[in-house]
Design a protein around this motif. Structure first.
Motif, short mmCIF file in Angstrom:
data_model
loop_
_atom_site.label_atom_id
_atom_site.label_comp_id
_atom_site.label_asym_id
_atom_site.label_seq_id
_atom_site.Cartn_x
_atom_site.Cartn_y
_atom_site.Cartn_z
N ARG A 72 49.78 21.66 -35.31
CA ARG A 72 49.55 20.72 -36.20
C ARG A 72 48.41 21.27 -37.32
O ARG A 72 48.39 21.37 -38.65
CB ARG A 72 48.86 19.56 -35.79
CG ARG A 72 49.24 18.19 -36.59
CD ARG A 72 48.54 17.12 -36.41
NE ARG A 72 47.00 17.14 -35.94
CZ ARG A 72 46.76 17.02 -34.55
NH1 ARG A 72 47.93 16.61 -33.73
NH2 ARG A 72 45.64 17.15 -34.22
N VAL A 73 47.48 22.12 -36.84
CA VAL A 73 46.43 22.76 -37.64
C VAL A 73 46.96 23.87 -38.80
O VAL A 73 46.60 23.79 -39.56
CB VAL A 73 45.39 23.48 -36.84
CG1 VAL A 73 44.45 24.15 -37.57
CG2 VAL A 73 44.64 22.20 -35.87
N LEU A 241 39.79 23.62 -33.05
CA LEU A 241 40.48 24.26 -34.10
C LEU A 241 40.49 23.77 -35.37
O LEU A 241 40.90 22.64 -35.63
CB LEU A 241 41.85 24.66 -33.64
CG LEU A 241 42.44 25.90 -34.29
CD1 LEU A 241 41.65 27.30 -33.85
CD2 LEU A 241 43.64 25.98 -33.64
N ARG A 242 39.99 24.46 -36.47
CA ARG A 242 39.66 23.78 -37.73
C ARG A 242 40.35 24.68 -38.84
O ARG A 242 40.19 25.98 -38.65
CB ARG A 242 38.43 23.77 -37.93
CG ARG A 242 38.21 22.84 -38.84
CD ARG A 242 36.41 22.95 -39.24
NE ARG A 242 35.83 22.40 -38.11
CZ ARG A 242 35.44 21.04 -38.18
NH1 ARG A 242 36.07 20.10 -38.92
NH2 ARG A 242 34.85 20.52 -37.11
N ALA A 243 41.14 24.49 -39.78
CA ALA A 243 41.80 25.35 -40.67
C ALA A 243 40.64 25.09 -42.02
O ALA A 243 40.34 24.43 -42.57
CB ALA A 243 43.01 24.93 -41.19
N ILE A 244 40.27 26.32 -42.38
CA ILE A 244 39.34 26.38 -43.46
C ILE A 244 39.95 26.70 -44.52
O ILE A 244 39.78 26.36 -45.86
CB ILE A 244 38.16 27.73 -43.09
CG1 ILE A 244 37.58 27.76 -41.81
CG2 ILE A 244 37.18 27.81 -44.29
CD1 ILE A 244 36.83 26.56 -41.54
N THR A 251 44.27 21.65 -44.95
CA THR A 251 42.84 22.15 -44.37
C THR A 251 42.12 21.15 -43.69
O THR A 251 41.19 21.26 -43.31
CB THR A 251 41.98 23.07 -45.31
OG1 THR A 251 41.67 22.21 -46.33
CG2 THR A 251 42.54 24.39 -45.81
N ASN A 252 42.98 19.87 -43.80
CA ASN A 252 42.25 18.79 -43.22
C ASN A 252 42.50 18.47 -41.51
O ASN A 252 41.62 17.82 -41.01
CB ASN A 252 42.73 17.31 -43.69
CG ASN A 252 42.28 17.41 -45.25
OD1 ASN A 252 41.34 17.75 -45.27
ND2 ASN A 252 42.98 16.53 -46.07
N GLU A 290 37.78 13.42 -38.82
CA GLU A 290 38.37 14.86 -38.76
C GLU A 290 39.84 15.15 -39.10
O GLU A 290 40.50 14.50 -38.19
CB GLU A 290 38.02 15.27 -37.29
CG GLU A 290 36.61 15.50 -36.93
CD GLU A 290 36.05 16.38 -37.59
OE1 GLU A 290 36.69 17.19 -38.34
OE2 GLU A 290 34.90 16.95 -37.40
N GLY A 291 39.98 15.79 -40.10
CA GLY A 291 41.32 15.90 -40.67
C GLY A 291 41.92 14.42 -41.00
O GLY A 291 41.32 13.59 -41.60
N SER A 292 43.19 14.07 -40.26
CA SER A 292 43.34 12.70 -40.68
C SER A 292 43.23 11.73 -39.60
O SER A 292 43.57 10.63 -39.58
CB SER A 292 44.91 12.87 -40.83
OG SER A 292 45.56 13.27 -39.49
N ARG A 293 42.30 12.30 -38.55
CA ARG A 293 42.12 11.44 -37.40
C ARG A 293 40.53 10.81 -37.35
O ARG A 293 39.62 11.76 -37.39
CB ARG A 293 42.39 11.97 -36.04
CG ARG A 293 43.65 12.34 -35.97
CD ARG A 293 44.02 12.83 -34.56
NE ARG A 293 43.44 14.18 -34.19
CZ ARG A 293 43.87 14.75 -33.17
NH1 ARG A 293 44.59 14.35 -32.33
NH2 ARG A 293 43.34 15.93 -32.91
N PRO A 294 40.42 9.47 -37.25
CA PRO A 294 39.15 8.95 -36.87
C PRO A 294 38.50 9.34 -35.52
O PRO A 294 39.39 9.13 -34.68
CB PRO A 294 39.22 7.43 -37.67
CG PRO A 294 40.44 7.26 -37.25
CD PRO A 294 41.36 8.57 -37.38
#
Ligand code: TYD
Ligand code: MG
Length: 444
Positions: A72-73, A241-244, A251-252, A290-294
């Motif tokens: 997903r990331v 894990l985060r996409a910058i 990148t969300n 965070e991303g699309s998730r609260p």
């Protein structure tokens, strides 16, 4: 191959390394580079300009790893031939993650080429056994010379290549030490050319160095397609894990993992992870997107009388400067004195809450600690705070309220300026000022 040293500040060059640039006088800016061979005007192939409409749209193949959170990331799996930089603090779990990502791919008959400049085959084998990774399709090489690595990669022609880590490999063309800016940049550029020419999906692991981010993988961010950061508090088990940067997706998105005895485990419903359960005065539940998730996160504030003239302000996971501002608002707009108190603010579970929508929750947590009145544990607090003590709207209010409703929260304190439509699962109280919010949450 001849090399030279170029100042990163002013561009002056010198045939040998110097601690201080003779031109601009700045220290430690000379970085080794390969000299370009002179190209005379009639040596290169004429370039061809095309219209953008002529470019065919081809759907690049995605390679699904089987780890949902990881896919997903990335935006739905690896894009074939893409170059990914995976950065993070040493010891956070980058090597573990890549070995775990390799495993389901190898089971699906993909060829993995894992290069480690840090660990011996025995060490990696031990880790693989711990993770239950066992496949003939994972080829391992302990090597740091980039020439040798790329030669092997050419023979194997893998579907996925992992270079662990960019700080340990070196190109013999340059005389500087592995891990120096010159080496990291040159090796990164060579790996990129190799990966693009042969369409080999490549992950470069890079340690983020505490001092001098410049020597770390930051210097590679602009040449790779995707930059992922693996972060978290090493003393906690959760990792994010985060996409910058992502040329092939948003990148969300974030992926949440839990480090366990047998490696990383995916957490597909992270909503409750960041709530301690021990609800006392000074605790407030806030939401972050965070991303699309609260996510619902507990912030804890503790204030205690200061024994020094200069009170301490200590934060973990919360912006220090923002805290100073919120304390000033409490003092001036609400008359709640914090000046003679040390103030500690902590976001539970090692998550970082840097979005302005957390302001109101943090301010109420501090007020709750000072007054020693707990906020009801089924209350969620949403809102940004302005310098005038006003509560300002946040984005995605509806999904925040919905997430809290699903977890059994009964009251939401939200900004009045945030319009919400439809019926909500719980009671929603709009407020215009921090004063109103304090009255409702603490009964003052
Ligand atoms: P590692 O992947 O080596 O980190 P990096 O490559 O980012 O430097 O993992 C480091 C930590 O993870 C190590 O301190 C031990 C822990 N760990 C576990 O808790 N469980 C496991 O199954 C594994 C493999 C590692
Ligand atoms: Mg490692």
């Amino acid at each position: 191959m001849k090399t030279r040293f170029v100042c990163q500040n002013c561009g002056a060059s010198s045939p040998k390394w110097m601690g201080r640039c003779p031109n601009c006088g700045v220290f430690n800016t000379m970085v080794e580079e390969k000299m370009k061979e002179q190209v005379s005007k009639n040596q290169y192939e004429p370039a061809r300009v095309i219209s953008l409409t002529e470019v065919p749209i081809e759907q690049k193949d995605r390679i699904h790893t089987g780890l949902q959170e990881f896919d997903r990331v990335l935006g739905g799996g690896f894009v074939k031939g893409s170059l990914i930089l995976l950065g993070g603090d040493p010891g956070i779990g980058k090597s573990t993650l890549m070995l775990q990502v390799s495993s389901p791919l190898a089971k699906n008959n993909a060829e993995i080429f894992y290069v480690s400049g840090e660990e011996s085959p025995y060490q990696v084998k031990l880790r693989a056994r711990r993770l239950g990774v066992n496949s003939n399709n994972i080829k391992f090489l302990a090597e740091t010379n980039l020439d040798a690595i790329l030669d092997c990669a050419e023979d194997i022609n893998p579907d996925l290549m992992v270079i662990d880590s960019i700080q340990t490999v070196y190109s013999p063309d340059l005389s500087s030490a592995p891990g120096s800016v010159g080496q990291v940049r040159e090796c990164g550029a060579r790996i990129m050319r190799f990966a693009k020419q042969r369409e080999i999906t490549t992950v470069i692991i890079g340690h983020v160095t505490k001092f001098g981010m410049i020597a770390g993988p930051k210097t590679l961010e602009h040449i790779v397609d995707t930059v992922l950061y693996f972060e978290g508090d090493k003393t906690q088990q959760y990792r994010i894990l985060r996409a910058i940067k992502n040329r092939f997706g948003s990148t969300n998105e974030i992926g949440v993992f839990e480090m366990s005895e047998s490696g990383l485990r995916e957490v597909d419903n992270p909503s409750r992870l960041f709530i301690s359960g021990a609800h006392t005065s000074g605790s407030a539940i806030i939401t972050v997107i965070e991303g699309s998730r609260p996510l619902l996160v507990e912030v804890q504030a503790l204030t205690s009388p200061s024994i020094f003239n200069y009170p301490q302000r200590v934060t973990s996971g919360v912006d220090y400067k923002r805290l100073a501002m919120l304390i000033a608002v409490l003092e001036r707009r609400l008359g709640i004195g914090v000046a003679r108190f040390d103030c500690f603010v902590n976001a539970v579970g090692g998550i970082r809450v840097f979005e302005p929508g957390c302001d109101l929750g943090i301010i109420l947590a501090i007020a709750s600690s000072i007054k020693n009145i707990p906020i009801d544990e089924h209350t969620v607090i949403i809102g940004e705070v302005g310098l005038g003590g006003e509560v300002r709207p946040v984005f995605n209010i509806e999904s925040r309220i919905k997430a809290a409703g699903n977890l059994g929260f009964r009251l939401a304190i939200i900004p009045e300026k945030n319009p919400i439509r439809g019926k909500q699962k719980m009671e929603v109280v709009p407020v215009n000022t921090v004063k109103d919010a304090v009255r409702i949450a603490l009964g003052l």
